[in-house]
Scaffold this motif. Structure first.
Motif, PDB file in Angstrom:
ATOM      1  N   LYS A  62      47.023  45.993  53.012  1.00 48.68           N
ATOM      2  CA  LYS A  62      48.062  46.551  53.778  1.00 48.68           C
ATOM      3  C   LYS A  62      49.215  46.260  52.380  1.00 48.68           C
ATOM      4  N   ALA A  63      49.524  45.935  52.145  1.00 47.73           N
ATOM      5  CA  ALA A  63      50.534  45.788  50.732  1.00 47.73           C
ATOM      6  C   ALA A  63      50.525  47.217  49.999  1.00 47.73           C
ATOM      7  N   LEU A  64      49.149  47.566  49.846  1.00 47.35           N
ATOM      8  CA  LEU A  64      49.047  48.781  48.723  1.00 47.35           C
ATOM      9  C   LEU A  64      49.273  50.682  48.901  1.00 47.35           C
ATOM     10  N   ARG A  65      50.014  50.753  48.738  1.00 48.06           N
ATOM     11  CA  ARG A  65      50.011  52.387  48.394  1.00 48.06           C
ATOM     12  C   ARG A  65      48.679  53.203  48.906  1.00 48.06           C
ATOM     13  N   PRO A  66      48.336  54.201  49.294  1.00 47.08           N
ATOM     14  CA  PRO A  66      47.168  54.554  48.866  1.00 47.08           C
ATOM     15  C   PRO A  66      47.115  54.793  47.684  1.00 47.08           C
ATOM     16  N   GLY A  67      45.914  54.332  47.422  1.00 41.25           N
ATOM     17  CA  GLY A  67      45.194  54.891  45.831  1.00 41.25           C
ATOM     18  C   GLY A  67      45.964  53.377  44.999  1.00 41.25           C
ATOM     19  N   GLY A  68      46.732  53.207  45.561  1.00 39.61           N
ATOM     20  CA  GLY A  68      47.262  51.292  44.339  1.00 39.61           C
ATOM     21  C   GLY A  68      45.803  50.645  44.485  1.00 39.61           C
ATOM     22  N   ARG A  69      46.475  50.098  43.779  1.00 44.67           N
ATOM     23  CA  ARG A  69      44.755  49.554  42.556  1.00 44.67           C
ATOM     24  C   ARG A  69      44.727  47.531  43.145  1.00 44.67           C
ATOM     25  N   LEU A  70      43.489  47.210  42.651  1.00 44.59           N
ATOM     26  CA  LEU A  70      43.468  45.765  43.001  1.00 44.59           C
ATOM     27  C   LEU A  70      42.858  44.777  41.003  1.00 44.59           C
ATOM     28  N   ALA A  71      43.363  43.746  40.636  1.00 40.56           N
ATOM     29  CA  ALA A  71      42.843  43.702  39.383  1.00 40.56           C
ATOM     30  C   ALA A  71      42.712  41.897  39.641  1.00 40.56           C
ATOM     31  N   PHE A  72      41.491  41.547  39.726  1.00 40.27           N
ATOM     32  CA  PHE A  72      41.767  40.409  39.002  1.00 40.27           C
ATOM     33  C   PHE A  72      40.664  39.434  38.368  1.00 40.27           C
ATOM     34  N   ALA A  73      40.846  38.359  37.863  1.00 43.14           N
ATOM     35  CA  ALA A  73      39.961  37.450  37.226  1.00 43.14           C
ATOM     36  C   ALA A  73      39.310  36.149  38.120  1.00 43.14           C
ATOM     37  N   CYS A  74      38.094  36.020  38.093  1.00 44.25           N
ATOM     38  CA  CYS A  74      37.210  34.534  38.734  1.00 44.25           C
ATOM     39  C   CYS A  74      36.574  34.498  37.868  1.00 44.25           C
ATOM     40  N   TRP A  75      35.979  32.922  38.000  1.00 47.41           N
ATOM     41  CA  TRP A  75      35.245  32.168  37.563  1.00 47.41           C
ATOM     42  C   TRP A  75      33.254  32.797  37.967  1.00 47.41           C
ATOM     43  N   ARG A  76      32.874  32.769  36.465  1.00 51.25           N
ATOM     44  CA  ARG A  76      31.257  33.387  37.451  1.00 51.25           C
ATOM     45  C   ARG A  76      30.334  31.875  37.744  1.00 51.25           C
ATOM     46  N   THR A  77      29.200  31.871  37.293  1.00 53.43           N
ATOM     47  CA  THR A  77      28.391  30.286  37.812  1.00 53.43           C
ATOM     48  C   THR A  77      28.984  29.428  36.948  1.00 53.43           C
ATOM     49  N   PRO A  78      28.691  28.249  37.568  1.00 54.25           N
ATOM     50  CA  PRO A  78      29.631  26.802  36.990  1.00 54.25           C
ATOM     51  C   PRO A  78      27.851  26.590  35.892  1.00 54.25           C
ATOM     52  N   ARG A  79      27.081  27.047  35.956  1.00 53.10           N
ATOM     53  CA  ARG A  79      26.189  27.194  33.840  1.00 53.10           C
ATOM     54  C   ARG A  79      26.706  27.773  33.210  1.00 53.10           C
TER      55      ARG A  79
END
Ligand SMILES: C[S@@+](CC[C@H](N)C(=O)[O-])C[C@H]1O[C@@H](n2cnc3c(N)ncnc32)[C@H](O)[C@@H]1O
Length: 287
Positions: A143-160
């Motif tokens: 809801k915070a984003l304007r129409p066309g606004g972007r999301l970018a994040f980093a998250c971990w892949r598997t423990p292995r």
């Protein structure tokens, strides 16, 4: 201080980040930011934030990436760091440059009333894997984003694929009980390891153009300061620190010795580079 509204389903994580988790990260803020600098570099490049843009840094912690983002948006933009941890936000506020368009808000991103359609970007380095119902949290954040606004994040892949976090835990398990088994959907550092799950969550939250790129990298857990520094990192962060919480001193000492021997075999000069693996996730708010 007035306590923020929170989603009761996030209570355990909120307690953790205001308790031992927040303490470890705040104590180690400077070193942690050095260990994770390779992640920031890639994520900031991929986010491609422009001068003058308005950005929310979700789960900003002690603020390292918020300050990177401030450099990108410049004096004509605005950065708001949002986090539920009082101690970590306290550190971010101490480090914030004065008279710049940056602020830090104590809030649970699941229910925070973001100013609607106000932002160009939602950004996060490892701050979005701790929600009990992530599709609700992402729907609220969108809801915070304007129409066309972007999301970018980093998250971990598997423990292995993240030996930098798991090698210490394997040593700890020689002396202390195993952590309670986590279900793949339980909030935690690896809860976004599954590509299919992340795509489902973002789809349910209303995002489009979801892209997920695997990035493998080496993280110097010694921060260029040798074996003892690497041991400190291993003991203080992630699942190893959780497994050692409230354990008696003799078990902690035995684990520390074991970790010392294990890490020495990976040492290269004053560095100890170990494997990490992340997803860089990008998406857009439909127009
Ligand atoms: C692994 S730390 C990452 C901190 C910071 N982004 C960094 O990279 O240094 C995860 C952060 O997410 C925050 N967090 C967890 N649940 C949250 C929630 N419901 N709302 C806002 N922040 C949250 C924690 O307080 C913590 O600061």
């Amino acid at each position: 201080m007035t306590q923020p509204a929170v989603d009761a389903r996030n209570a355990d994580q909120i307690a953790y980040w205001n308790g031992p988790g927040g303490r470890h990260w705040t104590d180690r803020q400077q070193l942690q930011d050095v260990v994770l600098a390779p992640v920031s570099k890639i994520l900031i490049e991929r986010a491609a934030v422009k001068a003058g843009e308005t950005v929310f840094d979700i789960g900003c912690g002690c603020g390292a990436t918020s300050f990177d983002l401030l450099t990108q948006v410049g004096p004509g933009g605005h950065v708001t760091g949002v986090d539920i941890s009082e101690p970590m936000l306290g550190r971010a506020r101490e480090l914030a440059p004065p008279n710049m368009p940056i602020e830090f808000v104590l809030a649970d991103a699941t229910v925070y009333p973001f100013p609607p359609a106000s932002a160009d970007m939602l950004f996060s380095r490892f701050g979005v894997m701790f929600f009990a119902q992530p599709s609700d949290s992402f729907a609220n954040m969108r809801k915070a984003l304007r129409p066309g606004g972007r999301l970018a994040f980093a998250c971990w892949r598997t423990p292995r694929d993240n030996t930098w976090m798991m090698l210490g835990l394997q040593e700890a398990y020689k002396y202390v009980p195993k952590l309670p088994e986590m279900k793949p959907d339980d909030p935690g550092p690896f809860s976004f390891a599954s590509e299919e799950r992340v795509r489902r969550i973002l789809g349910e939250a209303g995002f489009s153009n979801v892209e997920m790129d695997r990035v493998d990298l080496l993280l110097d857990i010694a921060t260029g300061r040798g074996l003892e520094a690497a041991i400190e990192t291993t003991l203080a962060i992630g699942p190893t620190s959780r497994a050692l919480e409230n354990q008696p001193p003799d078990k902690i000492e035995a684990t520390t010795q074991s970790i010392r021997t294990m890490l020495a075999s990976h040492q290269k000069g004053d560095t100890i580079p170990l494997g990490g693996s992340i997803w860089i996730v990008t998406a857009t708010n439909p127009r």
